[in-house]
Write an enzyme that holds these catalytic residues in place. Sequence first.
Site: not given
Length: 632
Positions: A27, A554
Amino acid sequence: MGKYESLAKEIIKNVGGQENIRSVTHCITRLRFQLKDEAKANDDVLKSTKGIVTIMHSAGQYQVVIGNHVPQVYADVCEILGISNETESDSNEAPKGVFNKLIDIVSGCFQPILGPLCASGIIKGLVALLSFIIGSDFNSTGTYMVLNAIGDAIFYFLPIALGYTAAKKFNVNVIVGMLIGATLCYPTIQADTLSAAGEALGSLPLVGDYFTTFLGIPFVAANYTSTVVPVLLIVAFASLVQKYAKKIIPEMLQNFFVPFFVLIISLPIGLLIIGPVISLFTDLLTQGFAAIYDLSPVLTGAVVGFTWQILVVFGLHWAIIPLSIMNVTNLGYDTILVGQFGTTFALTAVLIAMYIKMKDKDKKALTIPAIISGICGVTEPGIYGFALPEKKPFIFACIAASVAGGVFTFLGGQQYVIGGLGIFGTVSFISPTGDATSMYYSFVSIAVSMIIGFLLTYFFWNDNSSLEDNKKKRQIESNKTTKETILSPMTGKVVSLSELKDDAFASGALGDGIGIIPTNGRVVAPVDGTITTLFPTLHAIGITSESGVEILIHIGLDTVQMAGKGFNAYIKQGDKVKRGQLLVDVDLKEIEKAGYLTQTPIIITNSKDMLDLIKTDKRETKVNDELVTVLF
């Protein structure tokens, strides 16, 4: 070979070699690899390689962040690999998870045309600017006609360009993909043409009137020029037709009859079913966003502005860009991307303030290219190289962009062209009629984002890198060190953060800590304290100890996408908890079944405010074992 030959060779070597590469695209700033085994990639070596900003794992891709010169690096990578565009997967293995697959498809189809798309957007903006300066007489000149055609071509014939890239993504004959796109752009099948030709023959529920039939089947036409989704889905369907056609048709006849059957089956079904259904959903989606915008333009712009850079970090902004293109196609303008316009300028101002306050001359010199890049609309070098590692500047940039986004949408900003980035994007806010009001609003957005970003960073961020060692030394010598022992919240194998398969955690960008690969799904409180955060999906718990240590547990990686499936909570946000108290239990097999890792980071999110972290040297831990001792 180009001047980046040695860098390209180093990248290929450390992603596991050519045999480990399924495909590679790029990109604006990143090489995006699909690897057969990401464990074979050497993240640490790549991160320390000159010319590489950082490494990201996102949406099933292994992303090497290079900077503005990524096309040249990509060209050298392709030449070394011996490919003209991208390598193809032997098994076409897609990323795990529906969302990851969707992002992979959208980004894979848009990345190859992103450069020309931006260039065309700048040209269209230039035409609008000239019309505004010269006046309406300019629109009748040959100069206007030629420039407008150059700038408008890729947007008008977008289905053809996407037909090509989608065909490569789905391994369909690229010319067939382009023919599918060209058919969608063919003048006589457009709704405007058919409706102008005569009276409606009838009407179908939801999808509307039809003016002709195909083999007696009502053909509900739509205007497909400049559209995004229909061509992607029709090419995806064509790939299935091609797969079965190759199985049935003898090899000696495949050259002619495979394309024949692909076109004769996929396009009628696409035009009769896929196109009208997608047009219906597109209209509903456009109306939905318009309703949200009408409800609160300020909130819409503020949310988009705050979250945009976060989405960019994980490559998830690709999910929004097609929606903006659909808005321009259906409405003539877009209001979604208006909210994110200030993000690049907010980060640029943050970098300018950091430059002023930095003490390291070498690091200051590196900020200048990142500042220039940010003004031009490319923020990855500034994000990964400076703002994100320091945390506060990144948050300040998000806040500044949020305020700017809210202001821009409050003023009623509208974007008429999707393309130009950064300062080149200002002209995309000039309407086709020459109204430059939104462009003036864009200057207000730039000013707001830069002023807030600069002031927040200048007054509330300090470059303490050169003072940390002296601070620790003074605190130790003063013999006033306080400690807090963090107990293990789970049972399992202990790993360092660098071993986690998540760049944000592994890099320490979210704070220092340790990781656990659990063997049991029970999660208990590691300290006496307060539950300050409990995500609705139950995958992440924030606890602040009584002494002020902030801990994030987490559970698994990317498990937010499970939407709470397999998780059970026994506490709520705001609860006081004691060491060893059961917080959450989770079905680890459910996580693995969903295709995610159970690796659980235990992060001290305010570790930069601490003197030191002493981590256990044991390789196995049980609930309530000593895991980390925090000195402060």
